[in-house]
Design a protein around this motif. Structure first.
Motif, PDB file in Angstrom:
ATOM      1  N   ASP A  71      -3.326  -1.185 -10.098  1.00 23.02           N
ATOM      2  CA  ASP A  71      -2.695  -2.309  -9.419  1.00 23.02           C
ATOM      3  C   ASP A  71      -1.192  -2.226  -9.598  1.00 23.02           C
ATOM      4  O   ASP A  71      -0.705  -1.652 -10.576  1.00 23.02           O
ATOM      5  CB  ASP A  71      -3.211  -3.639  -9.995  1.00 23.02           C
ATOM      6  N   ILE A  72      -0.463  -2.781  -8.647  1.00 27.11           N
ATOM      7  CA  ILE A  72       0.985  -2.842  -8.747  1.00 27.11           C
ATOM      8  C   ILE A  72       1.453  -4.253  -8.418  1.00 27.11           C
ATOM      9  O   ILE A  72       0.791  -4.983  -7.673  1.00 27.11           O
ATOM     10  CB  ILE A  72       1.688  -1.821  -7.830  1.00 27.11           C
ATOM     11  N   PHE A  73       2.567  -4.603  -9.009  1.00 25.08           N
ATOM     12  CA  PHE A  73       3.202  -5.899  -8.777  1.00 25.08           C
ATOM     13  C   PHE A  73       4.652  -5.604  -8.424  1.00 25.08           C
ATOM     14  O   PHE A  73       5.373  -4.978  -9.205  1.00 25.08           O
ATOM     15  CB  PHE A  73       3.106  -6.783 -10.019  1.00 25.08           C
ATOM     16  N   ILE A  74       5.065  -6.028  -7.241  1.00 23.30           N
ATOM     17  CA  ILE A  74       6.357  -5.653  -6.682  1.00 23.30           C
ATOM     18  C   ILE A  74       7.295  -6.851  -6.689  1.00 23.30           C
ATOM     19  O   ILE A  74       6.898  -7.959  -6.307  1.00 23.30           O
ATOM     20  CB  ILE A  74       6.181  -5.143  -5.237  1.00 23.30           C
ATOM     21  N   ILE A 111       3.894   5.367  -5.911  1.00 23.25           N
ATOM     22  CA  ILE A 111       3.764   5.334  -7.368  1.00 23.25           C
ATOM     23  C   ILE A 111       2.653   6.292  -7.812  1.00 23.25           C
ATOM     24  O   ILE A 111       2.824   7.043  -8.776  1.00 23.25           O
ATOM     25  CB  ILE A 111       3.501   3.896  -7.872  1.00 23.25           C
ATOM     26  N   GLN A 112       1.533   6.312  -7.118  1.00 21.22           N
ATOM     27  CA  GLN A 112       0.447   7.242  -7.472  1.00 21.22           C
ATOM     28  C   GLN A 112       0.927   8.691  -7.337  1.00 21.22           C
ATOM     29  O   GLN A 112       0.593   9.544  -8.163  1.00 21.22           O
ATOM     30  CB  GLN A 112      -0.795   7.007  -6.610  1.00 21.22           C
ATOM     31  N   GLU A 137       0.822  -1.210   0.000  1.00 18.64           N
ATOM     32  CA  GLU A 137       0.000   0.000   0.000  1.00 18.64           C
ATOM     33  C   GLU A 137       0.858   1.262   0.000  1.00 18.64           C
ATOM     34  O   GLU A 137       0.536   2.233  -0.681  1.00 18.64           O
ATOM     35  CB  GLU A 137      -0.988  -0.003   1.173  1.00 18.64           C
ATOM     36  N   GLN A 138       1.948   1.247   0.759  1.00 15.26           N
ATOM     37  CA  GLN A 138       2.835   2.409   0.792  1.00 15.26           C
ATOM     38  C   GLN A 138       3.492   2.606  -0.570  1.00 15.26           C
ATOM     39  O   GLN A 138       3.589   3.737  -1.057  1.00 15.26           O
ATOM     40  CB  GLN A 138       3.902   2.247   1.883  1.00 15.26           C
TER      41      GLN A 138
END
Length: 161
Positions: free
Chosen positions: A105-108, A42-43, A36-37
């Motif tokens: 969405d993000i993929f880390i 990124i946002q 979430e952080q």
């Protein structure tokens, strides 16, 4: 006697090999990654880029890495931050549009050094009527403690003219 020694050495070698192959290999512990952080970070990058674009102040854009490549429809890839910024400058001077980005969405990566972002973009005219909307995908790398975009591409969902 020699046969017994050779058998013993071979048996020891085979047992050592079996033990080493069967041992549990644990991956090194990594620090907990706060998805979430990172998504907020990124946002914030997207919001900052949109603000610079919308005000026409692209000279100090920190969004792209110097070696970034971006892919737009119907044109060759733009390679390097300088080429990307010049493209955006020409788009700004010819239109009075505003852009916004929404990270969906993000993929880390396991180490947190790379992030793939999937998002939605919207470009509106001076009356706030959408003139282009679509999706994008960006790859960020953490360099010098901050994420920078190294690759991105977008796809409009508006009908082709």
């Amino acid at each position: 006697m020699k046969k017994e020694i050779v058998k013993g050495v071979l048996l020891s070698g085979i047992l050592s090999l079996m033990i080493s192959c069967n041992s549990d290999v644990k991956e090194p512990a990594t620090a907990a990654i706060d998805k979430e952080q990172i998504k907020k970070e990124i946002q914030a990058k997207e919001d900052g880029f949109a603000e610079l674009y919308n005000t026409g102040q692209l000279k100090d854009i920190g969004y792209y890495a110097d070696d970034a490549t971006t892919f737009f429809q119907n044109r060759p890839p733009l390679i390097g931050k300088e080429a990307i910024v010049e493209f955006y400058k020409s788009a700004i001077s010819s239109k009075s549009s505003k852009i916004s980005f929404t990270s969906k969405d993000i993929f880390i990566s396991n180490d947190g050094n790379q992030v793939v972002e999937i998002g939605y973009f919207k470009v509106v005219d001076s009356t706030k009527t959408p003139i282009n909307t679509g999706t994008y995908m960006s790859l960020f790398e953490k360099r010098n403690g901050k994420y920078v975009c190294v690759r991105d591409m977008s796809a409009s969902d508006m009908p082709a003219e």
